[in-house]
Write a protein that holds these residues in place. Structure first.
Motif, PDB file in Angstrom:
ATOM      1  N   THR A  47       0.828  -1.209   0.000  1.00  0.00           N
ATOM      2  CA  THR A  47       0.000   0.000   0.000  1.00  0.00           C
ATOM      3  C   THR A  47       0.866   1.266   0.000  1.00  0.00           C
ATOM      4  O   THR A  47       2.071   1.216   0.243  1.00  0.00           O
ATOM      5  N   LEU A  48       0.202   2.373  -0.223  1.00  0.00           N
ATOM      6  CA  LEU A  48       0.870   3.679  -0.201  1.00  0.00           C
ATOM      7  C   LEU A  48       1.667   3.896   1.091  1.00  0.00           C
ATOM      8  O   LEU A  48       2.809   4.355   1.044  1.00  0.00           O
ATOM      9  N   LEU A  49       1.065   3.585   2.220  1.00  0.00           N
ATOM     10  CA  LEU A  49       1.752   3.863   3.488  1.00  0.00           C
ATOM     11  C   LEU A  49       2.990   2.983   3.666  1.00  0.00           C
ATOM     12  O   LEU A  49       4.004   3.430   4.196  1.00  0.00           O
ATOM     13  N   MET A  51       4.771   1.915   1.158  1.00  0.00           N
ATOM     14  CA  MET A  51       5.751   2.513   0.251  1.00  0.00           C
ATOM     15  C   MET A  51       6.427   3.715   0.903  1.00  0.00           C
ATOM     16  O   MET A  51       7.617   3.954   0.720  1.00  0.00           O
ATOM     17  N   TRP A  52       5.653   4.461   1.648  1.00  0.00           N
ATOM     18  CA  TRP A  52       6.222   5.635   2.308  1.00  0.00           C
ATOM     19  C   TRP A  52       7.230   5.217   3.379  1.00  0.00           C
ATOM     20  O   TRP A  52       8.337   5.740   3.450  1.00  0.00           O
TER      21      TRP A  52
END
Lengths: 75, 75
Positions: A47-49, A51-52
């Protein structure tokens, strides 16, 4: 193209460039080493988080992890 | 920074630039319009594969959706 494989190839490339082991990245992210390994092999639909958190652990920009130039060199 | 908000601002920017409605993007992706709206507002922690489907619908590269330059202009 499979975006998971592109992502995984970038993760491996930046991790190695940073001189970090999969275990070291796992500790930074608070995940298992096997999860890092799975990401690098294109087996995780992260997910995006995630990846962050990963971009922070590797010291790169999130967008760098989706750079499509790397796949040609890796496959 | 919140990567979900950066992502959402980029989605909105590229969608508008492409002259597409949220409904049109939703149809291309096979999701509800409300899901597209939620992504643009930074309320969805989307996965790699969703990012890929979205980049195809918008005609951009996946990495473009994580471009951090956009947030400054939007917030």
């Amino acid at each position: 193209m499979d975006i998971r494989r592109i992502f995984g190839a970038n993760v491996r490339r930046y991790r190695v460039a940073a001189g970090l082991s999969q275990e070291a990245v796992a500790v930074k992210m608070g995940v298992d080493r096997a999860y890092v390994s799975g990401m690098e092999r294109g087996q995780q639909n992260v997910t995006l988080l995630t990846m962050w958190h990963l971009s922070e652990a590797l010291g790169v920009r999130p967008a760098d992890l989706l750079d499509e130039a790397v796949e040609e060199a890796e496959t």
